[in-house]
Design an enzyme around this catalytic site. Structure first.
Site, PDB file in Angstrom:
ATOM      1  N   ASN A  17      24.258  36.668-101.826  1.00 26.84           N
ATOM      2  CA  ASN A  17      23.850  37.303-100.565  1.00 26.84           C
ATOM      3  C   ASN A  17      23.161  38.636-100.825  1.00 26.84           C
ATOM      4  OD1 ASN A  17      24.341  35.891 -98.022  1.00 26.84           O
ATOM      5  ND2 ASN A  17      26.459  35.749 -98.730  1.00 26.84           N
ATOM      6  N   ARG A  70      45.045  52.266-102.971  1.00 26.68           N
ATOM      7  CA  ARG A  70      43.720  51.955-102.436  1.00 26.68           C
ATOM      8  C   ARG A  70      42.929  53.211-102.101  1.00 26.68           C
ATOM      9  NH1 ARG A  70      45.490  48.038 -97.807  1.00 26.68           N
ATOM     10  NH2 ARG A  70      43.292  48.100 -97.188  1.00 26.68           N
ATOM     11  N   MET A  95      35.253  41.743-102.590  1.00 26.75           N
ATOM     12  CA  MET A  95      36.561  41.114-102.381  1.00 26.75           C
ATOM     13  C   MET A  95      37.718  42.108-102.410  1.00 26.75           C
ATOM     14  SD  MET A  95      35.447  38.183-101.774  1.00 26.75           S
ATOM     15  CE  MET A  95      36.986  37.275-101.604  1.00 26.75           C
ATOM     16  N   ARG A  96      37.503  43.277-101.850  1.00 33.37           N
ATOM     17  CA  ARG A  96      38.584  44.241-101.678  1.00 33.37           C
ATOM     18  C   ARG A  96      38.659  44.606-100.204  1.00 33.37           C
ATOM     19  NH1 ARG A  96      41.642  43.650-105.613  1.00 33.37           N
ATOM     20  NH2 ARG A  96      42.659  45.604-105.056  1.00 33.37           N
ATOM     21  N   LEU A  98      39.140  47.077 -97.396  1.00 33.96           N
ATOM     22  CA  LEU A  98      38.916  48.515 -97.317  1.00 33.96           C
ATOM     23  C   LEU A  98      39.828  49.144 -96.263  1.00 33.96           C
ATOM     24  CD1 LEU A  98      35.034  48.317 -97.472  1.00 33.96           C
ATOM     25  CD2 LEU A  98      36.548  49.158 -99.290  1.00 33.96           C
ATOM     26  N   ASN A 112      29.032  43.354 -92.624  1.00 32.31           N
ATOM     27  CA  ASN A 112      29.683  42.360 -93.473  1.00 32.31           C
ATOM     28  C   ASN A 112      29.229  40.977 -93.043  1.00 32.31           C
ATOM     29  OD1 ASN A 112      31.657  41.358 -95.414  1.00 32.31           O
ATOM     30  ND2 ASN A 112      32.882  40.731 -93.664  1.00 32.31           N
ATOM     31  N   HIS A 114      30.649  37.014 -93.006  1.00 34.22           N
ATOM     32  CA  HIS A 114      31.917  36.279 -93.120  1.00 34.22           C
ATOM     33  C   HIS A 114      31.647  34.793 -92.904  1.00 34.22           C
ATOM     34  CE1 HIS A 114      36.232  35.638 -92.971  1.00 34.22           C
ATOM     35  NE2 HIS A 114      36.063  34.919 -91.869  1.00 34.22           N
ATOM     36  N   LEU A 149      40.323  43.780 -89.968  1.00 31.71           N
ATOM     37  CA  LEU A 149      39.712  42.814 -90.876  1.00 31.71           C
ATOM     38  C   LEU A 149      38.877  41.783 -90.114  1.00 31.71           C
ATOM     39  CD1 LEU A 149      39.543  41.701 -93.822  1.00 31.71           C
ATOM     40  CD2 LEU A 149      41.501  40.259 -93.238  1.00 31.71           C
ATOM     41  N   ASP A 150      37.631  41.602 -90.564  1.00 28.03           N
ATOM     42  CA  ASP A 150      36.722  40.603 -89.993  1.00 28.03           C
ATOM     43  C   ASP A 150      36.636  40.723 -88.473  1.00 28.03           C
ATOM     44  OD1 ASP A 150      36.225  39.582 -92.547  1.00 28.03           O
ATOM     45  OD2 ASP A 150      37.938  38.233 -92.430  1.00 28.03           O
TER      46      ASP A 150
END
Length: 201
Positions: A17, A70, A95-96, A98, A112, A114, A149-150
């Site tokens: 991507n 983190r 792949m972390r 945040l 992002n 998804h 998230l997402d």
């Protein structure tokens, strides 16, 4: 060139991507963005080599020495982004997860992609979950990143059919083709100030 928005792209793996984003910017003289950095948490990420081959600056901040801290990892992660004077940050297979503190530094400036039609199937294993649910359509979503998230405002979606006998790998491959179309298209629109949702099929 100075009026173009500077785009930093975060990757963890092969960076397909990222390549679609970088190539769209480099190959279109009228594109409103320019890649300023490809950053990874993995020194072995194939995306770093691909970025360097395209003349894009790269950097690595390995998360492993930081263990579960983190915030300490992100304090280092943010440095090359700031040094590159990035206007926008794109997550492309990073792949972390945040923290809210990191996200807020770039709120309204971070995207992002998804592999599901959000709000369906946040998190992992999206293709298997779509098959288990018996969905007849699946796809991908580009959204603004928020501390959840997402989550965050949806900027674009692309759909693919779910065919009889599909495996998660079959579906993933079909969705990836659409990801490579959708993400560059949404980024260009976003950098021009367009926020209406783009739908591809």
């Amino acid at each position: 060139m100075s009026d173009k928005k500077r785009v930093a792209i975060l990757v963890s793996g092969g960076g397909s991507n990222m390549v679609s984003l970088v190539d769209s910017m480099l190959n279109d003289a009228d594109h409103p963005g320019q890649p300023c950095l490809v950053l990874s948490n993995n020194a072995d990420a194939g995306g770093l080599t691909k970025a360097a081959a395209r003349g894009v600056a790269t950097a690595v901040v390995d998360h492993r020495p930081f263990g579960k801290d983190r915030e300490a990892f992100e304090a280092e992660l943010v440095k090359p982004i700031l040094e590159a004077r990035a206007d926008v940050v794109c997550l492309a297979g990073f792949m972390r997860v945040l923290t809210a503190g990191f996200v807020r530094q770039f709120e309204g400036r971070m995207l992002n992609i998804h592999p599901s039609l959000l709000p369906k199937y946040k998190g992992l294993h999206t293709h298997a979950r779509a098959l288990e649910a018996g969905d007849d359509r699946h796809g991908c979503t580009v959204h603004e990143v928020t501390p959840l998230l997402d989550d965050g405002p949806i900027l674009g979606q692309a759909e693919v059919p779910v065919n009889p006998g599909d495996t998660p790998d079959d579906l993933a491959a079909r969705v990836l083709v659409q990801e490579h179309r959708l993400y560059p298209a949404v980024l260009a629109r976003y950098l021009r100030g367009e926020r209406d949702v783009l739908h591809l099929s």
